[in-house]
Design an enzyme around this catalytic site. Sequence first.
Site, PDB file in Angstrom:
ATOM      1  N   PHE A 121     -26.548  19.683 -30.066  1.00 39.16           N
ATOM      2  CA  PHE A 121     -26.992  18.580 -29.584  1.00 39.16           C
ATOM      3  C   PHE A 121     -28.357  17.907 -29.989  1.00 39.16           C
ATOM      4  O   PHE A 121     -29.033  18.659 -30.759  1.00 39.16           O
ATOM      5  CB  PHE A 121     -27.457  18.741 -28.091  1.00 39.16           C
ATOM      6  N   GLN A 234     -35.413   7.381 -19.780  1.00 40.89           N
ATOM      7  CA  GLN A 234     -34.491   7.678 -20.998  1.00 40.89           C
ATOM      8  C   GLN A 234     -33.182   6.700 -20.765  1.00 40.89           C
ATOM      9  O   GLN A 234     -32.452   6.782 -19.921  1.00 40.89           O
ATOM     10  CB  GLN A 234     -33.971   9.061 -20.761  1.00 40.89           C
ATOM     11  N   HIS A 236     -29.817   6.556 -22.493  1.00 39.74           N
ATOM     12  CA  HIS A 236     -28.927   7.460 -23.397  1.00 39.74           C
ATOM     13  C   HIS A 236     -28.185   6.448 -24.373  1.00 39.74           C
ATOM     14  O   HIS A 236     -27.872   5.524 -23.937  1.00 39.74           O
ATOM     15  CB  HIS A 236     -28.176   8.257 -22.359  1.00 39.74           C
ATOM     16  N   LEU A 250     -21.374   7.459 -18.894  1.00 38.82           N
ATOM     17  CA  LEU A 250     -21.840   8.322 -20.156  1.00 38.82           C
ATOM     18  C   LEU A 250     -20.719   8.730 -21.034  1.00 38.82           C
ATOM     19  O   LEU A 250     -19.502   9.224 -20.541  1.00 38.82           O
ATOM     20  CB  LEU A 250     -22.490   9.540 -19.616  1.00 38.82           C
ATOM     21  N   GLU A 253     -23.239  13.334 -25.587  1.00 38.86           N
ATOM     22  CA  GLU A 253     -23.684  13.516 -26.820  1.00 38.86           C
ATOM     23  C   GLU A 253     -22.952  14.626 -27.584  1.00 38.86           C
ATOM     24  O   GLU A 253     -22.960  14.898 -28.637  1.00 38.86           O
ATOM     25  CB  GLU A 253     -25.267  13.981 -26.625  1.00 38.86           C
ATOM     26  N   ARG A 309     -32.497  10.908 -28.340  1.00 34.53           N
ATOM     27  CA  ARG A 309     -32.020   9.606 -27.837  1.00 34.53           C
ATOM     28  C   ARG A 309     -32.713   8.205 -27.777  1.00 34.53           C
ATOM     29  O   ARG A 309     -32.308   7.352 -27.886  1.00 34.53           O
ATOM     30  CB  ARG A 309     -31.751  10.234 -26.425  1.00 34.53           C
ATOM     31  N   HIS A 380     -30.254   6.603 -18.088  1.00 36.56           N
ATOM     32  CA  HIS A 380     -29.711   8.001 -17.895  1.00 36.56           C
ATOM     33  C   HIS A 380     -30.501   8.806 -17.075  1.00 36.56           C
ATOM     34  O   HIS A 380     -30.365   9.656 -16.302  1.00 36.56           O
ATOM     35  CB  HIS A 380     -29.292   8.332 -19.331  1.00 36.56           C
ATOM     36  N   ARG A 415     -36.593  13.473 -22.864  1.00 38.96           N
ATOM     37  CA  ARG A 415     -35.953  14.748 -22.796  1.00 38.96           C
ATOM     38  C   ARG A 415     -34.923  14.871 -23.749  1.00 38.96           C
ATOM     39  O   ARG A 415     -34.028  13.838 -24.335  1.00 38.96           O
ATOM     40  CB  ARG A 415     -35.390  14.613 -21.301  1.00 38.96           C
TER      41      ARG A 415
END
Length: 603
Positions: A121, A234, A236, A250, A253, A309, A380, A415
């Site tokens: 990730f 955040q 995404h 979404l 990832e 991200r 996100h 994050r």
Amino acid sequence: MPDYETHEHDVLVIGAGGAGLRAAIEASAAGVSVGLVCKSLLGKAHTVMAEGGIAAALANVDDRDNWRVHFSDTMRGGQYVNNWRMAELHAKEAPDRVRELEAWGALFDRTTDGRILQRNFGGHRYPRLAHVGDRTGLEMIRTLQDHGIHMGIDVHMECTITTLLNDEGRVVGAFGYERERGRFKVFRAKAVVLATGGIGRAYKITSNSWEYTGDGHTLAYEAGAELIDMEFVQFHPTGMVWPPSVRGILVTEGVRGEGGVLKNTQGRRFMFDDIPGPYRTQTASDEEEGWRYTQGDKSARRPPELLTRDHVSRCIVREIKEGRGTPHGGVYLDISWIKQRIPNAAEHIKKKLPSMYHQFKQLADLDITTTPMEVGPTTHYIMGGVRVNGDTQMSTLPGLFAAGECAAGINGANRLGGNSLSDLLVFGKRAGEHAAIYAKENGVGTIDDSLVDQAVKNALAPFEREGGENPFALQHELQDTMQNLVGIVRTENEMQQALGDIGKLKERSEHVHVSGNIDFNPGWHTSLDLNNLLTVSEAITRAAIERKESRGGQYREDYPQKEAEFGKVNITIKKADDGSMQVARVPIPEMPEELKQIIEEMG
Ligand SMILES: Cc1cc2nc3c(=O)[nH]c(=O)nc-3n(C[C@H](O)[C@H](O)[C@H](O)COP(=O)(O)OP(=O)(O)OC[C@H]3O[C@@H](n4cnc5c(N)ncnc54)[C@H](O)[C@@H]3O)c2cc1C
């Protein structure tokens, strides 16, 4: 005070996602009585949507991994404004929390020798995400619920808490209403844990569900607790951009972790064009090396699609702005290309990413095993939230604890994917444990009748007004404001304009009117949510104006660089005595030498 349905618990947990369930389990195990309240049905909390996995340095796939690397990755990802104590505890305790989940019945994907499988990730140096296909959140919720159900926890479903009740500077309960029948409920508690999730519904394009209206953030703020890091939202990089009805949903990832690549309309893998300094030595020098990394070659470095991200989102925005975006305003994410590399690629993709396959097939009539997806950034997650003590999760207000997405600190400015689910387990447990200790040490407080009367009055106000504003229309206007003026790229001028707009929307929200009665009435629910959305939007905007630099989730076009002075502070938000929103810079405590050394060693 008229007779309202009243419940008494030693510990009241508000929110039944991963954090709330884990907190409730721990408090219950400590021998105190526990009540668990949630806005939706049990099992429907947002955590159920989590896809890619839980980050924990189990070192099952790469034995070079350990808590030190995870700690260092988390701090680098958060650009060093994280609460380092939380990052340390999280990295150290996540493996035990994942093994515990397995012992409680979670069925993870497996390595060939039967251990928990881990995937790549963004921002994680080694494959670290324990997962169940791309439906990890479902397995997590199922397991926690199955375990919790036997512990005697009282569950109050479809109940929205609108107010925390204080007694002499300490939280002693909460007030809420049943969504279905509209009946009011009063909860007495010696300690309260907030685990209400995020704020995504403040923006127009979001991966978040209807529940994410910043309730916990606002409950804490209104009760007198501090919020922190609210500027760090955040975005995404990969949400669906097409068709319009599903925009923002979404795309995990995990697609990039399994070898998916980002391309512009010229067919160029544009992520190779801009690799930030701190990540240069850890990033693949060419496509071949990147592919080998995704296939587990330990000598290879990660492809630039797996950078953090914040960075990937900005690169996508750049491509779109410079005219290399797709017809629907995104870029291409292609996993189908792996058929050039592995046999049975279509089956492999369906096995590794079953939800993604179905999501695109059903919502966009597109087969991801043969065709690239169109994706773009989507709101996100919020790194900011209730300011807590790293060890106990108690907020700055005695008796009030917070865990999960509504709490802040562990993630700093950004994050890493997978760090939320592990955060829920690690700090959900800690919050439950320390709330139980607090409850044992403190008696039941007094709930002043006038507080409940005021909460009832506030809740019913939208029915009392004659004509006026429509709550849905105001919510949409707010979402437009936040999307357009306090989004991925920010400037002082636009954010000042946003503050003005939010102020006007606040005034108009005083005139929101709903008709009908209190039986399931979505207009009424929205009118109450609106107050929370306005509060968190103002907090995000004020904090973002105060941070005059670019770092992680905050990109300021007028201050495009990181500034050393802002690397030493967090921005806090608190309600002042006159009711206004107070913004302050608080110094980040000095990091102990041993942790500094880890960061230096990891490079
Ligand atoms: C599509 C998607 C995929 C994701 N995938 C991953 C992933 O693979 N890995 C990862 O680490 N993270 C992932 N995330 C992020 C992660 O899922 C969330 O951050 C996390 O689940 C939040 O958990 P929580 O327990 O804090 O809150 P939630 O799970 O959102 O639970 C909030 C609870 O609070 C309740 N609640 C809210 N307001 C009130 C109120 N006023 N009164 C009463 N109850 C209330 C809700 O009903 C709910 O029960 C993903 C997020 C999304 C949107």
